[in-house]
Scaffold this motif. Structure first.
Motif, PDB file in Angstrom:
ATOM      1  N   LYS A   2      50.774 111.651 120.790  1.00  0.00           N
ATOM      2  CA  LYS A   2      50.569 110.933 121.939  1.00  0.00           C
ATOM      3  C   LYS A   2      51.146 111.657 123.153  1.00  0.00           C
ATOM      4  CE  LYS A   2      50.193 106.455 119.558  1.00  0.00           C
ATOM      5  NZ  LYS A   2      50.560 105.063 119.517  1.00  0.00           N
ATOM      6  N   ASN A   3      52.474 112.262 122.986  1.00  0.00           N
ATOM      7  CA  ASN A   3      53.343 112.842 124.043  1.00  0.00           C
ATOM      8  C   ASN A   3      52.340 114.139 124.508  1.00  0.00           C
ATOM      9  OD1 ASN A   3      55.252 110.868 123.903  1.00  0.00           O
ATOM     10  ND2 ASN A   3      56.601 111.780 122.378  1.00  0.00           N
ATOM     11  N   SER A   4      52.007 114.697 123.594  1.00  0.00           N
ATOM     12  CA  SER A   4      51.300 116.007 124.060  1.00  0.00           C
ATOM     13  C   SER A   4      49.746 115.682 124.686  1.00  0.00           C
ATOM     14  CB  SER A   4      50.971 116.927 122.943  1.00  0.00           C
ATOM     15  OG  SER A   4      50.147 116.179 121.774  1.00  0.00           O
ATOM     16  N   LEU A   5      49.138 114.481 124.590  1.00  0.00           N
ATOM     17  CA  LEU A   5      47.965 114.342 125.209  1.00  0.00           C
ATOM     18  C   LEU A   5      47.941 114.454 126.901  1.00  0.00           C
ATOM     19  CD1 LEU A   5      45.084 113.577 124.788  1.00  0.00           C
ATOM     20  CD2 LEU A   5      45.564 111.270 124.656  1.00  0.00           C
ATOM     21  N   PRO A   6      48.842 113.794 127.308  1.00  0.00           N
ATOM     22  CA  PRO A   6      48.806 114.159 128.892  1.00  0.00           C
ATOM     23  C   PRO A   6      48.920 115.228 129.239  1.00  0.00           C
ATOM     24  CG  PRO A   6      50.237 112.155 128.296  1.00  0.00           C
ATOM     25  CD  PRO A   6      50.042 112.932 126.907  1.00  0.00           C
ATOM     26  N   LYS A   7      49.819 116.304 128.738  1.00  0.00           N
ATOM     27  CA  LYS A   7      49.810 117.576 129.026  1.00  0.00           C
ATOM     28  C   LYS A   7      48.625 118.347 128.628  1.00  0.00           C
ATOM     29  CE  LYS A   7      54.796 117.694 127.520  1.00  0.00           C
ATOM     30  NZ  LYS A   7      55.634 118.391 126.790  1.00  0.00           N
ATOM     31  N   ILE A   8      47.988 117.979 127.824  1.00  0.00           N
ATOM     32  CA  ILE A   8      46.726 118.664 127.561  1.00  0.00           C
ATOM     33  C   ILE A   8      45.601 118.171 128.705  1.00  0.00           C
ATOM     34  CG2 ILE A   8      44.560 118.805 125.922  1.00  0.00           C
ATOM     35  CD1 ILE A   8      46.380 118.320 123.524  1.00  0.00           C
ATOM     36  N   ILE A   9      45.702 116.966 129.149  1.00  0.00           N
ATOM     37  CA  ILE A   9      44.771 116.722 130.070  1.00  0.00           C
ATOM     38  C   ILE A   9      45.027 117.385 131.468  1.00  0.00           C
ATOM     39  CG2 ILE A   9      44.192 114.678 131.466  1.00  0.00           C
ATOM     40  CD1 ILE A   9      44.272 112.930 129.144  1.00  0.00           C
ATOM     41  N   ILE A  10      46.261 117.472 131.704  1.00  0.00           N
ATOM     42  CA  ILE A  10      46.704 118.104 132.760  1.00  0.00           C
ATOM     43  C   ILE A  10      46.472 119.725 132.870  1.00  0.00           C
ATOM     44  CG2 ILE A  10      48.677 118.762 134.332  1.00  0.00           C
ATOM     45  CD1 ILE A  10      50.212 116.075 133.393  1.00  0.00           C
ATOM     46  N   ALA A  11      46.537 120.142 131.516  1.00  0.00           N
ATOM     47  CA  ALA A  11      46.318 121.494 131.438  1.00  0.00           C
ATOM     48  C   ALA A  11      44.592 121.707 131.559  1.00  0.00           C
ATOM     49  CB  ALA A  11      46.710 122.028 130.078  1.00  0.00           C
ATOM     50  N   LEU A  12      43.902 120.935 131.128  1.00  0.00           N
ATOM     51  CA  LEU A  12      42.387 120.965 131.235  1.00  0.00           C
ATOM     52  C   LEU A  12      42.029 120.792 132.684  1.00  0.00           C
ATOM     53  CD1 LEU A  12      41.190 119.045 128.259  1.00  0.00           C
ATOM     54  CD2 LEU A  12      41.179 121.453 128.531  1.00  0.00           C
ATOM     55  N   ALA A  13      42.843 119.889 133.377  1.00  0.00           N
ATOM     56  CA  ALA A  13      42.332 119.697 134.651  1.00  0.00           C
ATOM     57  C   ALA A  13      42.807 121.011 135.707  1.00  0.00           C
ATOM     58  CB  ALA A  13      43.244 118.331 135.444  1.00  0.00           C
ATOM     59  N   ALA A  14      43.962 121.514 135.320  1.00  0.00           N
ATOM     60  CA  ALA A  14      44.437 122.644 135.882  1.00  0.00           C
ATOM     61  C   ALA A  14      43.385 123.896 135.865  1.00  0.00           C
ATOM     62  CB  ALA A  14      45.724 123.123 135.533  1.00  0.00           C
ATOM     63  N   LEU A  15      42.961 123.954 134.527  1.00  0.00           N
ATOM     64  CA  LEU A  15      42.132 125.032 134.217  1.00  0.00           C
ATOM     65  C   LEU A  15      40.806 124.863 134.929  1.00  0.00           C
ATOM     66  CD1 LEU A  15      42.619 125.736 130.370  1.00  0.00           C
ATOM     67  CD2 LEU A  15      43.051 127.189 132.226  1.00  0.00           C
ATOM     68  N   LEU A  16      40.261 123.563 134.996  1.00  0.00           N
ATOM     69  CA  LEU A  16      39.081 123.301 135.732  1.00  0.00           C
ATOM     70  C   LEU A  16      38.991 123.578 137.214  1.00  0.00           C
ATOM     71  CD1 LEU A  16      35.957 122.005 135.692  1.00  0.00           C
ATOM     72  CD2 LEU A  16      37.221 119.834 135.668  1.00  0.00           C
ATOM     73  N   PHE A  17      40.196 123.230 137.703  1.00  0.00           N
ATOM     74  CA  PHE A  17      40.459 123.388 139.298  1.00  0.00           C
ATOM     75  C   PHE A  17      40.546 125.003 139.517  1.00  0.00           C
ATOM     76  CE2 PHE A  17      43.398 123.798 142.767  1.00  0.00           C
ATOM     77  CZ  PHE A  17      42.800 123.232 143.752  1.00  0.00           C
ATOM     78  N   ILE A  18      41.162 125.533 138.543  1.00  0.00           N
ATOM     79  CA  ILE A  18      41.408 127.242 138.806  1.00  0.00           C
ATOM     80  C   ILE A  18      39.772 127.720 138.588  1.00  0.00           C
ATOM     81  CG2 ILE A  18      42.205 129.427 137.886  1.00  0.00           C
ATOM     82  CD1 ILE A  18      44.702 127.654 137.054  1.00  0.00           C
ATOM     83  N   ALA A  19      39.040 127.075 137.666  1.00  0.00           N
ATOM     84  CA  ALA A  19      37.637 127.726 137.382  1.00  0.00           C
ATOM     85  C   ALA A  19      36.690 127.571 138.453  1.00  0.00           C
ATOM     86  CB  ALA A  19      36.974 127.143 136.165  1.00  0.00           C
ATOM     87  N   LEU A  20      37.163 126.225 139.091  1.00  0.00           N
ATOM     88  CA  LEU A  20      36.216 125.770 140.354  1.00  0.00           C
ATOM     89  C   LEU A  20      36.724 126.698 141.606  1.00  0.00           C
ATOM     90  CD1 LEU A  20      36.042 121.843 140.065  1.00  0.00           C
ATOM     91  CD2 LEU A  20      34.141 123.418 139.560  1.00  0.00           C
ATOM     92  N   ASN A  21      37.822 126.962 141.717  1.00  0.00           N
ATOM     93  CA  ASN A  21      38.090 127.855 142.675  1.00  0.00           C
ATOM     94  C   ASN A  21      37.937 129.489 142.531  1.00  0.00           C
ATOM     95  OD1 ASN A  21      39.954 126.497 145.103  1.00  0.00           O
ATOM     96  ND2 ASN A  21      40.171 125.310 143.349  1.00  0.00           N
ATOM     97  N   SER A  22      37.494 129.715 141.420  1.00  0.00           N
ATOM     98  CA  SER A  22      37.213 131.082 140.796  1.00  0.00           C
ATOM     99  C   SER A  22      35.749 131.333 141.105  1.00  0.00           C
ATOM    100  CB  SER A  22      37.472 131.519 139.490  1.00  0.00           C
ATOM    101  OG  SER A  22      38.864 131.065 139.393  1.00  0.00           O
TER     102      SER A  22
END
Length: 289
Positions: A2-22
């Motif tokens: 349960k503690n790692s789920l928010p980190k995964i979501i944040i990481a996926l969002a960051a990756l998506l943001f980076i991908a969109l800016n790429s």
């Protein structure tokens, strides 16, 4: 977990943001320049999905279709000192995005610069010609000279000018008003001259007609007098012949006419002597009875 789920979501969002800016998309009517810290890195003119370094590089898009420049009308002084309000339009296309970016940056600045180029070319070329030449068959050559000058100057900002045309070239309002006033005065003067000439011609025609009418009437009266004289002469001749054939009958006929003319009115009263010569035929009749 349960503690790692928010980190995964944040990481996926960051990756998506980076991908969109790429990635970026260049559409068919567009062309692009990839900039890195404000410096041009490459020009992209093919449509499709493209990639860039996120956050470090950005993309500037330009239209590669035929664009329209429709500046306001400007006053131009011709070689013969005539002033004209010239309304022109220009069709252009961005063919060198890199030069375009380095010189004018965006389309708004490009239109302002191109408007200066067009106005300068119009003043320079039209300043060498007269109004008569502009309205003659030389107009085509003048327009070609304007287009050539604009095309040459527009290449400096990465623009290819397809065509330059003058939509309308009119005299300024105050000049038009002065010309209209002068034309009105001239037309009024011409009308007065024509009216005076018409009146003079009418008087001449009327005088000629009166003269001809007088001559015709005089000739007619002369002819009538001649005809009447011939008739009277013929009548006298006939009477003379008649009298010569039977003088008594002629005397009797003349007496009857005298009776008719004298006694035709019922109110006529005559006081005559019974022995009057006027009643000689009455006496003869009475004696015979």
């Amino acid at each position: 977990m349960k503690n790692s789920l928010p980190k995964i979501i944040i990481a996926l969002a960051a990756l998506l943001f980076i991908a969109l800016n790429s990635v970026y998309i260049v559409y068919q009517p567009e062309q692009a320049i990839v900039l890195q810290f404000g410096e041009p890195m490459r020009v992209v003119q093919d449509a499709g999905l493209k990639f860039k370094i996120p956050f470090i590089q950005k993309v500037v898009f330009y239209d590669k279709r035929l664009l329209n420049l429709d500046p306001p009308a400007q006053e131009v002084v011709l070689n013969d000192k005539k002033r004209l309000d010239v309304d022109s339009f220009t069709r252009y296309r961005i063919i060198d995005p890199l030069k375009f970016y380095k010189t004018v940056r965006n389309e708004y600045q490009a239109q302002s610069k191109l408007e200066e180029i067009v106005n300068s070319s119009l003043r320079k070329v039209l300043g060498r010609c007269t109004l008569t030449e502009l309205l003659s068959q030389q107009r085509t050559k003048i327009m070609n000279d304007i287009s050539t000058t604009v095309k040459h100057d527009a290449e400096a900002i990465g623009v290819s000018v397809a065509d330059v045309r003058i939509r309308r070239a009119d005299l300024p309002i105050e000049v038009m008003q002065a010309i209209n006033a002068r034309m009105k005065t001239e037309r009024e003067r011409d009308a007065k001259e024509f009216r005076a000439m018409g009146q003079q011609k009418a008087q001449n025609i009327r005088a000629t007609a009166d003269k001809e009418a007088t001559i015709i009437v005089a000739e007619a009266e002369k002819q009538s007098q001649l005809t009447r004289g011939d008739g009277d002469r013929e009548a006298v001749s006939i009477w003379n012949k008649t009298v010569g054939q039977d003088a008594d009958f002629y005397d009797f006929y003349r007496s009857l006419e005298a009776y008719r003319n004298s006694l035709s009115d019922d109110e006529t009263s005559l006081v005559l002597s019974p022995d009057s010569e006027f009643f000689k035929y009455f006496k003869k009749n009475m004696k015979s009875e």
